[in-house]
Every structure is written in C-alpha cells, then in structure tokens.
Design a protein around this motif. Structure first.
Motif, PDB file in Angstrom:
ATOM      1  N   ARG A  11      -5.566  -3.243  11.784  1.00  0.00           N
ATOM      2  CA  ARG A  11      -5.281  -1.971  12.443  1.00  0.00           C
ATOM      3  C   ARG A  11      -3.892  -1.469  12.048  1.00  0.00           C
ATOM      4  O   ARG A  11      -2.984  -2.262  11.839  1.00  0.00           O
ATOM      5  CB  ARG A  11      -5.327  -2.136  13.959  1.00  0.00           C
ATOM      6  N   VAL A  12      -3.784  -0.176  11.959  1.00  0.00           N
ATOM      7  CA  VAL A  12      -2.465   0.418  11.736  1.00  0.00           C
ATOM      8  C   VAL A  12      -2.306   1.575  12.691  1.00  0.00           C
ATOM      9  O   VAL A  12      -3.280   2.109  13.203  1.00  0.00           O
ATOM     10  CB  VAL A  12      -2.310   0.913  10.285  1.00  0.00           C
ATOM     11  N   ALA A  13      -1.071   1.956  12.908  1.00  0.00           N
ATOM     12  CA  ALA A  13      -0.802   3.124  13.743  1.00  0.00           C
ATOM     13  C   ALA A  13      -0.754   4.354  12.851  1.00  0.00           C
ATOM     14  O   ALA A  13      -0.315   4.279  11.711  1.00  0.00           O
ATOM     15  CB  ALA A  13       0.520   2.956  14.468  1.00  0.00           C
ATOM     16  N   ILE A  14      -1.220   5.457  13.369  1.00  0.00           N
ATOM     17  CA  ILE A  14      -1.226   6.693  12.594  1.00  0.00           C
ATOM     18  C   ILE A  14      -0.306   7.705  13.233  1.00  0.00           C
ATOM     19  O   ILE A  14      -0.373   7.957  14.447  1.00  0.00           O
ATOM     20  CB  ILE A  14      -2.647   7.260  12.493  1.00  0.00           C
ATOM     21  N   PHE A  47      -0.826   9.871  16.663  1.00  0.00           N
ATOM     22  CA  PHE A  47      -2.216  10.295  16.761  1.00  0.00           C
ATOM     23  C   PHE A  47      -2.916   9.368  17.745  1.00  0.00           C
ATOM     24  O   PHE A  47      -2.916   8.151  17.567  1.00  0.00           O
ATOM     25  CB  PHE A  47      -2.881  10.224  15.388  1.00  0.00           C
ATOM     26  N   ARG A 100       2.560  -1.604  10.217  1.00  0.00           N
ATOM     27  CA  ARG A 100       2.365  -0.575   9.231  1.00  0.00           C
ATOM     28  C   ARG A 100       2.116   0.755   9.922  1.00  0.00           C
ATOM     29  O   ARG A 100       1.256   0.848  10.804  1.00  0.00           O
ATOM     30  CB  ARG A 100       1.156  -0.929   8.358  1.00  0.00           C
ATOM     31  N   ILE A 101       2.850   1.775   9.513  1.00  0.00           N
ATOM     32  CA  ILE A 101       2.612   3.105  10.051  1.00  0.00           C
ATOM     33  C   ILE A 101       2.193   4.030   8.922  1.00  0.00           C
ATOM     34  O   ILE A 101       2.870   4.130   7.910  1.00  0.00           O
ATOM     35  CB  ILE A 101       3.851   3.669  10.758  1.00  0.00           C
ATOM     36  N   VAL A 102       1.081   4.650   9.118  1.00  0.00           N
ATOM     37  CA  VAL A 102       0.567   5.581   8.129  1.00  0.00           C
ATOM     38  C   VAL A 102       0.807   6.986   8.654  1.00  0.00           C
ATOM     39  O   VAL A 102       0.552   7.263   9.823  1.00  0.00           O
ATOM     40  CB  VAL A 102      -0.938   5.325   7.909  1.00  0.00           C
TER      41      VAL A 102
END
Lengths: 336, 336
Positions: A11-14, A47, A100-102
């Motif tokens: 999972r990553v944060a958006i 998001f 990780r932030i996308v």
DNA sequence: TTAATAATACTCCGGCGGAGCATATATGGG
DNA sequence: CCCATATATGCTCCGCCGGAGTATTATTAA
C-alpha cells in the motif's frame, strides 16, 4: 503470466498536487504555500479513497475548502512516484520514514487570482522559480552567465567521451543551442538537466550535501519535488496552447487583443508579432468582437473581445497560433 | 491552509497497466491476457514500493519477466482512480471488497510483436475492441447501423431539453457529425460517450445489470476498465504522431515508404494520400534512403528507407504530416 | 508482348504565417 | 489649437506547406 495472483497488497499513500495558475498584470502566477522549512510548495492534499469517488472530486473539494476558489478547468498532469522524492514528504506528513508517497499532479486554470485568506498562501510569479524561462525582455542573463557554462562543464565532466557527447546533445536540444531553436514547451527537460547537473538547490538537497548549495541564477527552490511538478505544468500548458483554445480559461470575460497577447506571452515566455497575432486571433473564430472599446490604452481605443464559447467547443481541436518574433540566438557549447 | 497536517495515512494499492502496441501486417495490435472470467485484459502488475525506485522500472521489470520483451519506448498515459473500476479488480486481486486500486497506465511501443510464451497471452488487433475506429475501408458499418442511432436515442432521452442539446453537441463533436470532421485522436471521448449511453458491455456490467448486455457492433469488452485505458492509449498515440516522430518506434529497421504509410494508417484508422505522404516523409528529413530496394512489391521495386536517428533527436519537435484522403461524410443526428 | 501493379516524378493552387508599411484615434503638453 | 507620442488597426507582399491530381517508369504474371 497471470499477474493478478502476484498482486500483493503493498500500500502507498496518494497525494494530490495542484498547480493552480492565473495570469495577473502580465505575470503568470501559481498558488503557493509556505512550507514548514520556509520553502514554497504547491498546495497538497491527501486523497481519501473512502470519501472521494474520483481524484478530481477530491482535488476540487480540498482546494475549495482551503482557498475558497472553485476550480474551473482541471487536467491531470502526471503521476510522480520516484523514490527519493518521498522521504521529505513522508516525514512532513508524519508517516514513517520510508513510507512511499505517490503524487498525482493536476493543472488548474482560473481567469483571475482568488483572494487567499490563509496567511501562509500566496500567488507567486512562476518565473521566480524558473528565471531562465522568461525571454520576454530578451535572453535571460542567468542563462549565458551561469547556467550554460555550468552545463557545459558538467557535460565535459562525463567519464566516457560518448557520455559527454550525449550530454551535450541533450543540452543543445533542451536549450535550443546551435540554431536548434528554443522550444518553450521543453521546460521540464531543461529543469531535469539542471537537476541532473546539480545546478539547482533540490539536487544538492536530495543528495544530502550540506549545506544545500545551488548555482546563483537558478531560481528559488521549492519543497520536495514541487518544482519538477511546476515545470511539468508549465511545459504542458505551453504545449497545449498551440492546439487547444485553453488560453480562454485564463482570460477575463472581456479583453482587448493586446491583453490576450500579453497573457499568451506571459505563458510562453517570449514576445509575439503583434499584427500577425491579431490577424490569426480574429481569423480563428475563437474570439468575438463586442461593440465596446477600452479607452485607457494610452493610444487609440481598443476593441473589446470575448471568447466565442461555441467555437471553443467546435474548434476544440485548434488553438491560437503563436507567431514568434525573433529567432532564438545561436548559442553554442563550443565543441559539438 | 496547512494541508500536510491533514495528510492521513489512507493507503491504496497501485497497479501498473501496460498498453504494449505493435503493428503487424497492417494491423495494430496490443498485448492482451485472458482474464479469469474469459475477457481480455491488459497486462497488469503490482507496483512494489519496496523494490522499485520508479514506476517505469517496475513496469519494465515485470513486463520483461512475463513476456520476455524488453520494452523500448515507454510513456506514462494516465492514472485511473475512479471508484467502481476497483471492485472487480480488488476481488480478482484477492483484496477485501472496497479496497481501492489505483492504476497507472503506460503506453509502450515495439517494432514487432515478440513471441509470447504464456498460453493465456496474445496479440490482439485493437479494432476488435473498437470497430468504429477503423475507417480504412470506409465508414465502419456499425457506426451508422447501430452506434449513432443508439446515441441519438440516448440524447433524446435526456430529462431536460438543455441536457439533450448538450448530449447532441458532445456526440456531434466526438464523432465529427454535421461536417465537424472526424478527429481520430478523440477515441477516448467516443468510448466514454458510448459508456455513458450504456452501449458498451462494460457499462451494463458496472451498473450490475444482469445479464450484462451491450449493443451489437460495439466491439469486444475487456476486463475492468481496460478498454478505457486502451482508448486512452490509442488517442494519445494518434495525437502524438502529428508532433513527435514516435512512429519510428513501430517500424522495422528498413521499410519502404508504403510500408511506413500502412503503419501510420493502421494507427490513425484511415487511408492517406499516397503521393503527399511520400513527399512530406522525404522532405521531413526523418527518413534516409538506403541504396537497397524491395523487390516483392507487386510492381516497380521500392526504395528502402531507414529512420534518421539524428533527426529523430533533433527534430523531436516534429512528426510526420498526416495527409488525409477523403473528408469525413457529413452525418447528422437530425435536430441539432 | 501485354496487362496489372506499384513506385516515382511533377504540376497546379489556395491558404497560412512571417515580415513590414501605412493609417486612424486616443492623450498630454506647449 | 497644434504637435509629439502611443497604440490600435488595416493592408500588402511573399515563400512554403499541404491538398489534389496527372504522367511516367519499373517490375511481375499471364
């Protein structure tokens, strides 16, 4: 080759980034926020997959909440997911290091700068961050004085001879040297070259050089990779002007042709041939002459025009032509 | 307006989708995989933030692993995050229902179809999914027979009169009716209209209509929203042809001008004016005449050309011109 | 030898856009 | 009131690009 079974739940944060652009008194401006380390950054919001059906809905919601501006034109720019860009962001966001932030970057346009009520937000001239992109008063001094010489040194410092030649080639193309011609929409190429060559403060910062030092004349740095996102937005907007009537997202309801020209010039970063600009603007069918005139022009009164909403839909496939005025001077890096 | 403090750690899974396109014997093809419910889908892989520094690295790695093709040209297309598209995907991925999956779509081009060793993978003609996009043999029958009448009914079925007019306007623009002219790069607009109007199987499926029924002549449906991603890729590729020499990512090392023309035609979906195509291709400087000729042409031997690698870099700002042959016929939706 | 099939070479022409000149209508100062 | 100044606006000239079509050349198959 059934990939689905391999889809594990990493999972990553958006995050959503908005480049909200306006043109005010011949200056292109973006909405910026002062970040905690003193640098400007772009408005940034999380998001929330629970609440927002689409990215765009989420973006509009938090931008409206934060700035009281309801976004008109919105377009997705690019999704940034490189490692390295995330460490500072994750830290700021209170996440664990290594999270990780996308970021999904968006470009939004408005006809005038909305009043921002937050103390740490402001409209900034985007050439503050990209002084080499503004050729309206001729060649920006920082180019010949600092940037091109430094890039030439960087190219020469490559290990292999091929690599040096390849670097020179990229520089030549991005900056339009040797008669290649300055292409205004290559703003991202130029920024990335400068980053790679270590000329901008972000490069030093990301490589953990202390203190982060940048070449003079390479503009103000921004938080995280936001200057890269802004460069992407500038390039996209400049390119799109030529084939979509997107400029009218930035115009007031009524405008003279010179006003329109100044807005285009602010975006593309160079002056245009006045008579030819008028001719093609009028012939395009994208503007409609009103019966009123502007009197405060300092000369003969100018006819006021408005955007032709019908044509904007019909001729969505056309943009304004950009009649260039002067040819880009033929720089050289020396050996080529 | 400090947004960072609001950045809470909602997490989503990120998938990478590749539209890997080639042109083989005058047919544009994409690499597809048979999904578990029997539909074709695009190759899909998870993005693992632990292992991959960038999206593109991740994409290249799993595509190479799955298909033994090493990707050449790769470009990010769009990031798809709408709700509704995720339910079936999440289920397939073994995730909990309601898990949000965001897909970053990529367009990749190769000069020839690589042999795929997996039983469930195959190269499919993309017009199988978009029969209305192929005008090379004249107007596709499905348009006038089925699609346009159904769209007209949908437009007429709008509640308000304004809404009906707006729908007709969108249809007119997207499909080039009433002399507006068919714009091949609007493939996504067309697909989205048909989706909204409920003509394609995906629409019925997403709205939980049982059984999912689609209008005949609207092409094969794909898993999840992959047909939307493919439409995005087709539109992007068609548009980009005009201003970047990207076509040479799809050509063999040597080709006759007619071969080149057929490749362009396969992509844009209509025939070109042969003499004018040759003239502009030769004048563009993007191709170099070799001394050899192709003999098996069925007529006079044709000179073989190859891409001019130098010009491809230098003239990156130019593409081939697309000399259209026939004007799009002037359809009408009736009242307008 | 002839027909069929392409490849290749030209011609004609209108429009677009680059470049510049000329004229019209404001303002402000003598 | 006249003039300098600053724009706005109108118009011309011209080369190039791209749309459209005709003519000629070089193969292969019958």
């Amino acid at each position: 080759m059934n990939a689905l079974s391999e889809l594990h739940p990493a999972r990553v944060a958006i995050g959503l980034n908005a480049v909200l652009a306006v043109v005010e008194r011949e200056r292109p401006k973006v909405l910026c926020v002062r970040s905690e380390n003193g640098l400007w950054r772009l408005p940034y919001g999380p998001f929330d997959p629970e609440r927002h059906r689409t990215f765009e809905i989420g973006l509009r919601e938090w931008v409206e909440k934060q700035t009281k501006v309801s976004l008109g034109y919105v377009e997705q720019l690019y999704t940034f997911g490189d490692k390295g860009r995330d460490a500072p962001l994750a830290a700021l966001a209170g996440g664990a290091a290594g999270d990780r932030i996308v970021s999904v970057g968006y470009l939004a346009l408005a006809p005038e700068p909305a009043a921002v009520d937050a103390a740490d937000a402001a409209w900034r001239d985007w050439y503050e961050f990209f002084p080499w992109e503004d050729w309206r008063d001729g060649e920006p001094p920082c180019l010949g004085d600092a940037i091109l010489p430094a890039l030439a040194r960087w190219a020469g410092g490559a290990r292999a001879r091929d690599a040096a030649a390849a670097r020179r080639d990229r520089i030549r193309l991005a900056f339009g040297l040797d008669g290649a011609g300055w292409e205004e929409e290559r703003a991202l190429d130029r920024y990335e070259l400068m980053y790679e060559a270590g000329l901008v403060a972000e490069a030093a910062r990301d490589r953990n050089l202390q203190p982060a030092r940048a070449l003079a004349g390479t503009g103000a740095d921004m938080a995280s990779d936001h200057r890269r996102i802004l460069a992407t937005a500038i390039g996209r907007l400049r390119g799109k002007l030529k084939y979509r009537p997107i400029i009218f997202e930035l115009t007031p309801p009524e405008f003279t042709l010179l006003t329109l020209q100044r807005i285009v010039e602010a975006i593309v970063g160079f002056e245009l041939h006045k008579q030819n600009f008028r001719r093609s603007a009028e012939q395009s069918g994208l503007v409609i002459r009103t019966r009123r005139t502007a009197q405060q022009t300092g000369g003969r009164p100018a006819a006021l025009f408005r955007a032709n909403r019908l044509a904007l839909k019909d001729r969505a496939g056309k943009g304004l032509t950009i009649p260039r005025l002067r040819l880009a001077p033929a720089f050289s890096l020396g050996r080529t």
